[in-house]
Write an enzyme that holds these catalytic residues in place. Structure first.
Site, PDB file in Angstrom:
ATOM      1  N   ASP A 292     -29.788   7.139   2.327  1.00 55.21           N
ATOM      2  CA  ASP A 292     -28.756   6.176   1.951  1.00 55.21           C
ATOM      3  C   ASP A 292     -28.841   5.003   2.910  1.00 55.21           C
ATOM      4  O   ASP A 292     -29.396   5.127   4.011  1.00 55.21           O
ATOM      5  CB  ASP A 292     -27.364   6.820   2.003  1.00 55.21           C
ATOM      6  CG  ASP A 292     -26.322   6.081   1.170  1.00 55.21           C
ATOM      7  OD1 ASP A 292     -26.576   4.914   0.790  1.00 55.21           O
ATOM      8  OD2 ASP A 292     -25.255   6.655   0.914  1.00 55.21           O
ATOM      9  N   HIS A 293     -28.306   3.877   2.494  1.00 55.53           N
ATOM     10  CA  HIS A 293     -28.290   2.694   3.353  1.00 55.53           C
ATOM     11  C   HIS A 293     -27.135   2.792   4.341  1.00 55.53           C
ATOM     12  O   HIS A 293     -25.969   2.696   3.947  1.00 55.53           O
ATOM     13  CB  HIS A 293     -28.141   1.427   2.502  1.00 55.53           C
ATOM     14  CG  HIS A 293     -29.357   1.116   1.681  1.00 55.53           C
ATOM     15  ND1 HIS A 293     -29.287   0.703   0.361  1.00 55.53           N
ATOM     16  CD2 HIS A 293     -30.674   1.159   1.995  1.00 55.53           C
ATOM     17  CE1 HIS A 293     -30.515   0.496  -0.087  1.00 55.53           C
ATOM     18  NE2 HIS A 293     -31.373   0.769   0.884  1.00 55.53           N
ATOM     19  N   TYR A 469     -23.041   3.323  -0.309  1.00 56.80           N
ATOM     20  CA  TYR A 469     -22.961   3.958  -1.630  1.00 56.80           C
ATOM     21  C   TYR A 469     -24.262   3.941  -2.421  1.00 56.80           C
ATOM     22  O   TYR A 469     -24.257   3.775  -3.635  1.00 56.80           O
ATOM     23  CB  TYR A 469     -21.847   3.325  -2.487  1.00 56.80           C
ATOM     24  CG  TYR A 469     -20.659   2.856  -1.706  1.00 56.80           C
ATOM     25  CD1 TYR A 469     -19.981   3.711  -0.823  1.00 56.80           C
ATOM     26  CD2 TYR A 469     -20.201   1.550  -1.813  1.00 56.80           C
ATOM     27  CE1 TYR A 469     -18.893   3.269  -0.087  1.00 56.80           C
ATOM     28  CE2 TYR A 469     -19.108   1.101  -1.079  1.00 56.80           C
ATOM     29  CZ  TYR A 469     -18.463   1.958  -0.217  1.00 56.80           C
ATOM     30  OH  TYR A 469     -17.387   1.509   0.510  1.00 56.80           O
ATOM     31  N   HIS A 470     -25.387   4.204  -1.748  1.00 56.59           N
ATOM     32  CA  HIS A 470     -26.682   4.210  -2.433  1.00 56.59           C
ATOM     33  C   HIS A 470     -27.461   5.500  -2.181  1.00 56.59           C
ATOM     34  O   HIS A 470     -28.616   5.467  -1.766  1.00 56.59           O
ATOM     35  CB  HIS A 470     -27.523   3.014  -1.972  1.00 56.59           C
ATOM     36  CG  HIS A 470     -26.893   1.690  -2.204  1.00 56.59           C
ATOM     37  ND1 HIS A 470     -27.149   0.578  -1.407  1.00 56.59           N
ATOM     38  CD2 HIS A 470     -25.999   1.271  -3.142  1.00 56.59           C
ATOM     39  CE1 HIS A 470     -26.449  -0.445  -1.848  1.00 56.59           C
ATOM     40  NE2 HIS A 470     -25.742  -0.053  -2.889  1.00 56.59           N
ATOM     41  N   PRO A 471     -26.873   6.680  -2.430  1.00 58.44           N
ATOM     42  CA  PRO A 471     -27.610   7.923  -2.155  1.00 58.44           C
ATOM     43  C   PRO A 471     -28.750   8.125  -3.157  1.00 58.44           C
ATOM     44  O   PRO A 471     -28.582   7.932  -4.365  1.00 58.44           O
ATOM     45  CB  PRO A 471     -26.538   9.004  -2.319  1.00 58.44           C
ATOM     46  CG  PRO A 471     -25.559   8.419  -3.292  1.00 58.44           C
ATOM     47  CD  PRO A 471     -25.533   6.949  -2.985  1.00 58.44           C
TER      48      PRO A 471
END
Length: 534
Positions: A292-293, A469-471
């Site tokens: 994730d980021h 919020y980028h899993p």
């Protein structure tokens, strides 16, 4: 037991695209299952409603990570969409494709067909770019991509300040090059959210060969030997079984797709045995490779009043702005909140951007859930690391589908990630210190003037670093020992099962993940139809 040709689990960004594409010819019966309700809540359709969606339990799974050892034992909040459209119905609507090198790297890892030149046609075919078509953009597709209809004035101050700090202007992050600062384009149409559901699913709900079930909980997949034959789900307290004549397609996302595989006996043997789950198909990579980021906020008081704030002048301004929406579908209510930002290099000698900015016209903290922060007039600058080296994993808390997945983000575990994020905080502060932003800046609220040395910043990151919020990555595509699917997204060693969502990304793309997830589904649909039509 009802039989469908294709069963799709999860009506998110990928599932909506799959449902439309697989049902379009009328030849196949398609069933789409979603755990959340329909997407008819006003806060989904009105872009500024994104603020309230963070705390809406009916539309947001609101997952929490484990106590993260690398983040001072904090649990990290992981919002995920729980409605038709999935996270595309609760996100900030930013349309970002990523960098050419991201996809070329996928192909280099042994995934033929996934290079940039091979996936670009899918991006172009899906979209209707309001600016018009060119080598990087298409028109006539169902997903509307537009310039923001809000563009709050402080965004222009941010863009000028970033240029003063030495970063170039970029009018199109999805054009020939990603590097630079500017305005994001958004998935909106006529001032309303254009989610994956609105673009791909809603217009086709009348198709007789497409059935959409909401408010259901998929329990497990059914296997006959190594063939996936269907699944069981709960609806209003009753258990149902449905059969797949062709394939089951998992599009439940980077947390729930691996969870469902493990609940079905597909995954790492130790994890399954620990929860008394019969091992149907040992696959060590399921749930591994979570990426994730990692992100952090720098927040300043600010003298402008045309900001997101609970202060009197800001409230009056917001009321006036709302009339713009009523009259012409423009203004504050169409705002994605983070309208401007950009992609920069942490050091001039690296080849491509490795950091991303999201600028917020308000004092923000804890995903916007700290409402006291909005009693200030302020601005905030997100900065995130685009290609972190840290890896986490998804496991189980037990063998029941009603339990949340066990999420271990492991952010900032890698030393290089920590060093790059320390640099990122310094760069964010440097941008905020430039005119014209600095002309109206007051006290730094986060991290605060007491945070100066590298050790101070590292301690701040352990206390405040978060997800943006980028899993991705937990059912990764490839041929190595941790790969879960092959280049056609079929699960290794099984028949009748593919995973089609962000979990198949072997490495995270350099930017927001919503558009790439829809691309993955469009490409998968072509591969699925080709294999069954031949």
């Amino acid at each position: 037991m009802k039989t469908y040709d294709f069963i799709i689990v999860g009506a998110g960004s990928a599932g909506c695209v799959l449902a439309e594409r697989l049902s379009a010819c009328g030849k196949y019966k398609v069933c789409l299952l979603e755990g959340g309700p329909k997407d008819n809540h006003w806060s989904i359709q009105l872009p500024l409603g994104v603020i309230g969606l963070m705390t809406n339990r009916a539309l947001n799974w609101q997952y929490q990570s484990v106590q993260e050892a690398s983040l001072n034992r904090r649990r990290v909040f992981n919002p995920r969409g729980k409605t038709l459209g999935g996270s595309s119905s609760i996100n900030a609507m930013l349309y970002i494709r990523g960098q050419k090198e991201d996809y070329d790297h996928w192909a280099e890892l042994g995934n033929p067909g996934w290079s940039f030149d091979e996936v670009l046609p899918y991006f172009k075919a899906m979209q209707h770019q309001e600016r018009g078509p060119d080598d990087y953009h298409g028109t006539g597709g169902p997903l509307n991509v537009a310039d923001s209809r809000s563009k709050l004035p402080v965004n222009e101050d941010f863009i000028q300040a970033a240029q003063q700090a030495g970063f170039p202007l970029n009018p199109d992050f999805n054009g020939p090059g990603q590097e630079g600062i500017g305005y994001y384009q958004v998935t909106q149409k006529d001032g309303y959210r254009c989610s994956a559901a609105k673009a791909f699913l809603t217009p086709h709900l009348g198709r007789k060969n497409l059935r959409v079930l909401t408010g259901v909980r998929v329990e497990k997949l059914q296997l006959s030997g190594k063939q996936v034959t269907g699944l069981s789900y709960l609806s209003k307290g009753k258990r149902y079984h449905i059969k797949a004549a062709n394939e089951v397609l998992l599009s439940a996302g980077a947390f729930n797709s691996p969870q469902l595989l493990m609940l079905s006996g597909i995954g790492p043997e130790n994890e399954l045995k620990q929860h008394n789950i019969e091992v149907k198909h040992a696959l060590e990579g399921v749930g591994q490779n979570l990426q994730d980021h990692v992100d952090v906020l720098v927040v300043n008081r600010h003298k402008r009043y045309d900001l997101l704030s609970f202060r009197p002048r800001a409230i009056l301004w917001a009321i006036r702005e709302s009339w713009k929406f009523i009259r012409e579908r423009r203004g504050l209510l169409t705002s994605s909140v983070c309208e401007s930002g950009g992609f920069i290099k942490s050091h001039p000698n690296i080849s491509r951007p490795d950091l991303q900015f999201h600028f917020i016209p308000g004092a923000m903290d804890d995903h916007g859930r700290n409402r006291k922060m909005l009693l200030n007039y302020g601005i905030a600058l997100h900065v995130c690391l685009l290609r972190p080296k840290s890896r986490g994993k998804v496991g189980l808390y037990g063998n029941k589908a009603c339990l949340h997945p066990k999420i271990e983000l492991n952010m900032l575990d890698d030393k290089e990630d920590m060093e790059k994020m320390t640099t990122a905080v310094k760069i964010a502060r440097e941008v905020l210190a430039q005119s014209p932003l600095s002309d109206n800046n007051g006290q730094e609220l986060i991290p605060g003037s007491q945070c100066q040395s590298d050790d101070d910043i590292r301690a701040f990151l352990q206390q405040k670093a978060n997800t943006i919020y980028h899993p991705v990555g937990t059912c990764k595509m490839g041929q190595d020992k941790l790969a879960v699917v092959d280049a056609s997204l079929k699960v290794h060693g099984l028949q009748g099962l593919r995973v089609v969502d962000a979990s198949i990304m072997p490495t995270i793309i350099s930017g927001n993940t919503n558009a790439p997830t829809m691309m993955i589904a469009a490409k998968a649909a072509d591969m699925i139809l080709q294999s069954h039509n031949s």
